[in-house]
Motif scaffolding. Sequence first.
Motif, mmCIF file in Angstrom:
data_model
loop_
_atom_site.group_PDB
_atom_site.id
_atom_site.type_symbol
_atom_site.label_atom_id
_atom_site.label_comp_id
_atom_site.label_asym_id
_atom_site.label_seq_id
_atom_site.Cartn_x
_atom_site.Cartn_y
_atom_site.Cartn_z
ATOM 1 N N LEU A 268 -8.424 -5.997 -16.091
ATOM 2 C CA LEU A 268 -7.075 -5.921 -15.528
ATOM 3 C C LEU A 268 -6.937 -6.777 -14.274
ATOM 4 O O LEU A 268 -5.920 -7.446 -14.079
ATOM 5 N N LYS A 269 -7.977 -6.768 -13.457
ATOM 6 C CA LYS A 269 -7.933 -7.473 -12.177
ATOM 7 C C LYS A 269 -8.024 -8.984 -12.335
ATOM 8 O O LYS A 269 -7.201 -9.713 -11.784
ATOM 9 N N LYS B 52 -0.837 -6.159 -5.338
ATOM 10 C CA LYS B 52 0.134 -5.115 -5.682
ATOM 11 C C LYS B 52 -0.534 -3.895 -6.290
ATOM 12 O O LYS B 52 0.137 -3.036 -6.857
ATOM 13 N N TRP B 53 -1.854 -3.813 -6.167
ATOM 14 C CA TRP B 53 -2.616 -2.708 -6.747
ATOM 15 C C TRP B 53 -2.359 -1.406 -6.005
ATOM 16 O O TRP B 53 -2.153 -1.377 -4.804
ATOM 17 N N SER B 54 -2.366 -0.338 -6.776
ATOM 18 C CA SER B 54 -2.283 1.016 -6.231
ATOM 19 C C SER B 54 -3.277 1.877 -6.998
ATOM 20 O O SER B 54 -3.458 1.695 -8.201
ATOM 21 N N LYS C 191 -3.171 -8.169 -13.437
ATOM 22 C CA LYS C 191 -2.141 -7.135 -13.441
ATOM 23 C C LYS C 191 -1.515 -6.911 -12.060
ATOM 24 O O LYS C 191 -0.340 -6.593 -11.963
ATOM 25 N N TRP C 192 -2.296 -7.057 -11.014
ATOM 26 C CA TRP C 192 -1.791 -6.687 -9.683
ATOM 27 C C TRP C 192 -1.532 -7.890 -8.809
ATOM 28 O O TRP C 192 -1.265 -7.851 -7.678
ATOM 29 N N MET D 100 -5.533 -8.091 -6.033
ATOM 30 C CA MET D 100 -5.132 -6.693 -5.892
ATOM 31 C C MET D 100 -3.950 -6.550 -4.941
ATOM 32 O O MET D 100 -3.732 -5.483 -4.383
ATOM 33 N N LYS E 129 -6.268 -10.246 -16.835
ATOM 34 C CA LYS E 129 -4.829 -10.020 -17.034
ATOM 35 C C LYS E 129 -4.023 -10.202 -15.755
ATOM 36 O O LYS E 129 -2.797 -10.297 -15.813
ATOM 37 N N ASP F 115 -2.826 4.638 -7.992
ATOM 38 C CA ASP F 115 -2.086 5.312 -9.053
ATOM 39 C C ASP F 115 -2.100 4.502 -10.352
ATOM 40 O O ASP F 115 -2.044 5.058 -11.442
ATOM 41 N N ASP F 116 -2.156 3.163 -10.223
ATOM 42 C CA ASP F 116 -2.220 2.295 -11.397
ATOM 43 C C ASP F 116 -3.536 2.470 -12.142
ATOM 44 O O ASP F 116 -3.559 2.646 -13.348
ATOM 45 N N PHE F 117 -4.623 2.345 -11.386
ATOM 46 C CA PHE F 117 -5.964 2.423 -11.966
ATOM 47 C C PHE F 117 -6.936 2.595 -10.809
ATOM 48 O O PHE F 117 -7.229 1.635 -10.097
#
Length: 87
Positions: free
Chosen positions: A80-81, A57-59, A86-87, A55, A84, A61-63
């Motif tokens: 996602l975490k 780069k997680w926000s 994602k963050w 996480m 994929k 706002d993303d999810f």
Amino acid sequence: GGGCLDFGTYICMTCSGIHREFQHKCKGISMSKWTPEEVANIEKHGNDKARAIYMAKWSADDFPIPEGGDKDKIRRFIELKYIKKKW
């Protein structure tokens, strides 16, 4: 609760079931036998380190982190975490 051995994290029962859907290895805290290596893995990694990795780069706002009862959103968040990345 339990542990997800793939990521060295402590997780709730809901998340444990969802992680298993993704073929992640999970064990319950009270009903499972843990090897010393599995305990060491959880102690070495832990939730804080996993959060820093998956996480970074997680926000919100993303999810936003899903509410405890919303399995569909939890499943998507875990995908996602951890799948994929994602963050």
